[in-house]
Design a protein around this motif. Sequence first.
Motif, PDB file in Angstrom:
ATOM      1  N   SER A 131      -8.350  -4.762  -2.724  1.00 39.80           N
ATOM      2  CA  SER A 131      -7.754  -6.061  -2.248  1.00 39.80           C
ATOM      3  C   SER A 131      -6.800  -6.017  -1.059  1.00 39.80           C
ATOM      4  N   LEU A 132      -5.723  -5.244  -1.348  1.00 40.08           N
ATOM      5  CA  LEU A 132      -4.668  -4.958  -0.149  1.00 40.08           C
ATOM      6  C   LEU A 132      -5.295  -4.688   1.253  1.00 40.08           C
ATOM      7  N   PHE A 133      -6.267  -3.583   1.139  1.00 37.81           N
ATOM      8  CA  PHE A 133      -6.933  -3.365   2.214  1.00 37.81           C
ATOM      9  C   PHE A 133      -7.653  -4.501   2.799  1.00 37.81           C
ATOM     10  N   GLY A 134      -8.302  -5.306   2.241  1.00 39.32           N
ATOM     11  CA  GLY A 134      -9.159  -6.346   2.622  1.00 39.32           C
ATOM     12  C   GLY A 134      -8.139  -7.530   3.183  1.00 39.32           C
ATOM     13  N   CYS A 135      -7.029  -7.618   2.596  1.00 40.71           N
ATOM     14  CA  CYS A 135      -6.040  -8.815   2.944  1.00 40.71           C
ATOM     15  C   CYS A 135      -5.466  -8.202   4.278  1.00 40.71           C
ATOM     16  N   LEU A 183       0.718  -1.328   0.092  1.00 45.40           N
ATOM     17  CA  LEU A 183      -0.086  -0.252   0.029  1.00 45.40           C
ATOM     18  C   LEU A 183       0.807   1.135   0.148  1.00 45.40           C
ATOM     19  N   ALA A 184       1.959   1.456   0.672  1.00 44.78           N
ATOM     20  CA  ALA A 184       2.887   2.421   0.754  1.00 44.78           C
ATOM     21  C   ALA A 184       3.594   2.691  -0.493  1.00 44.78           C
ATOM     22  N   ASN A 185       3.696   1.589  -1.312  1.00 46.40           N
ATOM     23  CA  ASN A 185       4.223   1.705  -2.651  1.00 46.40           C
ATOM     24  C   ASN A 185       3.414   2.095  -3.683  1.00 46.40           C
ATOM     25  N   HIS A 186       2.049   2.052  -3.548  1.00 49.18           N
ATOM     26  CA  HIS A 186       1.155   2.557  -4.311  1.00 49.18           C
ATOM     27  C   HIS A 186       0.364   4.066  -3.793  1.00 49.18           C
ATOM     28  N   SER A 187       1.524   4.597  -2.852  1.00 48.46           N
ATOM     29  CA  SER A 187       1.271   5.916  -2.646  1.00 48.46           C
ATOM     30  C   SER A 187       0.064   6.068  -1.726  1.00 48.46           C
ATOM     31  N   VAL A 188      -0.504   4.932  -0.712  1.00 54.28           N
ATOM     32  CA  VAL A 188      -1.540   4.862  -0.046  1.00 54.28           C
ATOM     33  C   VAL A 188      -1.111   5.282   1.181  1.00 54.28           C
ATOM     34  N   ASN A 189      -1.335   6.485   2.059  1.00 55.01           N
ATOM     35  CA  ASN A 189      -1.113   6.821   3.312  1.00 55.01           C
ATOM     36  C   ASN A 189      -2.470   6.884   4.252  1.00 55.01           C
ATOM     37  N   ALA A 190      -2.872   5.930   4.565  1.00 54.48           N
ATOM     38  CA  ALA A 190      -4.210   5.638   5.276  1.00 54.48           C
ATOM     39  C   ALA A 190      -4.080   4.643   6.371  1.00 54.48           C
ATOM     40  N   PRO A 191      -2.923   4.790   7.176  1.00 51.06           N
ATOM     41  CA  PRO A 191      -3.109   3.717   8.238  1.00 51.06           C
ATOM     42  C   PRO A 191      -4.199   3.645   9.295  1.00 51.06           C
ATOM     43  N   LEU A 192      -4.995   4.699   9.574  1.00 50.13           N
ATOM     44  CA  LEU A 192      -6.115   4.473  10.273  1.00 50.13           C
ATOM     45  C   LEU A 192      -7.062   3.731   9.697  1.00 50.13           C
ATOM     46  N   THR A 193      -7.369   4.009   8.448  1.00 47.23           N
ATOM     47  CA  THR A 193      -8.370   3.309   7.772  1.00 47.23           C
ATOM     48  C   THR A 193      -8.240   1.618   7.679  1.00 47.23           C
ATOM     49  N   GLN A 194      -6.723   1.485   7.565  1.00 50.13           N
ATOM     50  CA  GLN A 194      -6.583   0.067   7.609  1.00 50.13           C
ATOM     51  C   GLN A 194      -6.794  -0.789   8.957  1.00 50.13           C
ATOM     52  N   LYS A 202       2.264   3.506   9.516  1.00 51.68           N
ATOM     53  CA  LYS A 202       2.793   4.744   8.870  1.00 51.68           C
ATOM     54  C   LYS A 202       4.239   4.544   8.787  1.00 51.68           C
ATOM     55  N   ALA A 203       4.801   3.997   9.418  1.00 52.96           N
ATOM     56  CA  ALA A 203       6.457   3.700   9.272  1.00 52.96           C
ATOM     57  C   ALA A 203       6.722   3.128   7.833  1.00 52.96           C
ATOM     58  N   TYR A 204       5.943   2.415   7.486  1.00 51.91           N
ATOM     59  CA  TYR A 204       5.937   1.880   6.238  1.00 51.91           C
ATOM     60  C   TYR A 204       6.332   2.916   4.912  1.00 51.91           C
ATOM     61  N   GLN A 205       5.605   3.951   5.248  1.00 49.11           N
ATOM     62  CA  GLN A 205       5.824   5.194   4.295  1.00 49.11           C
ATOM     63  C   GLN A 205       7.180   5.771   4.270  1.00 49.11           C
ATOM     64  N   TYR A 206       8.252   5.599   5.386  1.00 48.11           N
ATOM     65  CA  TYR A 206       9.464   5.798   5.620  1.00 48.11           C
ATOM     66  C   TYR A 206      10.651   5.018   5.384  1.00 48.11           C
ATOM     67  N   SER A 207      10.250   3.716   5.915  1.00 46.42           N
ATOM     68  CA  SER A 207      11.410   2.889   6.307  1.00 46.42           C
ATOM     69  C   SER A 207      11.144   1.563   5.629  1.00 46.42           C
ATOM     70  N   SER A 208      12.046   0.483   5.499  1.00 44.03           N
ATOM     71  CA  SER A 208      11.903  -0.712   4.734  1.00 44.03           C
ATOM     72  C   SER A 208      10.886  -1.797   5.592  1.00 44.03           C
ATOM     73  N   ILE A 209      10.759  -2.602   4.878  1.00 44.19           N
ATOM     74  CA  ILE A 209       9.681  -3.572   5.765  1.00 44.19           C
ATOM     75  C   ILE A 209      10.559  -4.477   6.693  1.00 44.19           C
ATOM     76  N   THR A 210      11.847  -4.780   6.181  1.00 41.62           N
ATOM     77  CA  THR A 210      12.846  -5.408   7.230  1.00 41.62           C
ATOM     78  C   THR A 210      13.223  -4.661   8.451  1.00 41.62           C
ATOM     79  N   SER A 211      13.358  -3.294   8.402  1.00 38.57           N
ATOM     80  CA  SER A 211      13.484  -2.401   9.557  1.00 38.57           C
ATOM     81  C   SER A 211      12.441  -2.288  10.558  1.00 38.57           C
ATOM     82  N   GLU A 215      -7.069  11.439  -1.636  1.00 40.80           N
ATOM     83  CA  GLU A 215      -6.187  11.300  -2.891  1.00 40.80           C
ATOM     84  C   GLU A 215      -5.865   9.824  -3.224  1.00 40.80           C
ATOM     85  N   ILE A 216      -6.275   8.893  -2.531  1.00 37.20           N
ATOM     86  CA  ILE A 216      -6.132   7.658  -2.988  1.00 37.20           C
ATOM     87  C   ILE A 216      -6.863   7.183  -4.211  1.00 37.20           C
TER      88      ILE A 216
END
Length: 342
Positions: A232-236, A41-52, A98-107, A223-224
Motif C-alpha cells: 500500500s505504501l508503494f502504491g501510495c 518505508l524506511a522505518n520498515h527497513s525497505v531500501n528500494a528507492p529506484l523501485t519507488q 535514499k536520504a530517508y534511510q539516513y536522515s529525518s523527514i524534516t531535514s 530482502e523486503i
Amino acid sequence: MLFDAMIEWRNKNVLGVIFVLFLGQLVSTNLALNSFTSSLLANHSVNAPLTQCLLCYSLLALVYTPIVLYRRQKLAVPWYWYLLLGFIDVQGNLCVVKAYQYSSITSVMLLDCWTTPWAMILTWILIGTRYSLCQFFGAAICMAGLCLVVFSDSVGGASGGKNPLLGDGLVIAGTVCYALSNVGMEYCVKKKNRVEVLSMLGIFGVLVSICQIILMERNNLEEIKWSPEIISLFGCYAVSAFVFYSTIPCVLKLGGAVLFNLSLLTSDVWGVIIRVFGFHQKIQWLYYVSFITVGVGLIIYSTNDQNSITTTNVENENESGNSQYQLLDEENKGVRSQTALT
C-alpha cells in the motif's frame, strides 16, 4: 459598460488565482505525502528507492504515451534530450528517497529547498536569465537557513536518522539533479505541451530505473518482507508522485515561480506536522529558526521574480491560446539543438 467589464475581468482574475493556488497546494500536499510514505518505508527497513521511482514513471508512461501516439505528431524535442532529462530526474529521486534511510523527514524536506537557488544559478549561467539583487539576497538567506539544518543534524543527535550528515549530503546532491531536471522540463514544456514531456519522462524514466535496479537494487528487493501495508505504501507513493509530476507543468505555466515556490514552501509545514503528530518526534529549536529563515529567503526570492507569470498573464494566456509560449517557440527556432535542456 466599462464598470461591468472591469467587474467581469476581476471575477475571472480571482477565479484564476484561486485555481492556481489550488494546483499549488495540490503539488505541496503530494510532495509532503511522498515524503511521508518514503519515511514509513524506511522505518520498515525497505531500501528500494529506484523501485519507488519505477512505479511513478510507469504511471506517467501508461497514462500519457497513448495520448502522444494518438496525436501522431513529431517530437518537438529530440529523444536523446528526453533520455538525458529522464536520467537526471531518476538520479535526483534516487538521492532524495535514499536520504530517508539516513536522515529525518524534516531535514530532507527543508534541504530540498536547495532546488530553488540551484535552479537560479543554472538558469543564470546556462540560459542567461538575469536576476535582481533582491533575488540573490533571498537565495543567500535561504542557503543560510539550510546550513542551520545541517548544523542541527551534526550536533543534535536526535534528528530521527542513523546518519544525518550522509542523508543531508544525498538531499543536496538530489536537489542539483532536480534543478537540472526542472530547467530542462521548463524548456521542453515551452517547446511543446506538457503531455509530450510527461510521456517521454515516463518512458525514459522507466528504462533508466530498470537498468539501475538490475545493477544496484536486486538484493534489496529480495530482502523486503512484503506485506499489504508495504504494498500500500508503494502504491501510495506512486500515485502521489504521479499527481505531483502531472501538476508541476500546470503550476509553472499558469502561476509562475512565485506561486510555485510559495506552494512548495507549505510542504515543509506539512513535513513538520507529519513528524510531530505522525512520528511523535521532538524537533530541536534550530529547526524552527531554519524554517523561518528559509521561508523568508524564499519569499524574498519569489516576490522579486520578474520572470513569473502574473494573474493578468493567466487571463491573457487563456484568451490568446498560449501566445506567450508560441512566441517563445518562434524565437527559439534555429537554435533548438544548441539550447535544449540548458
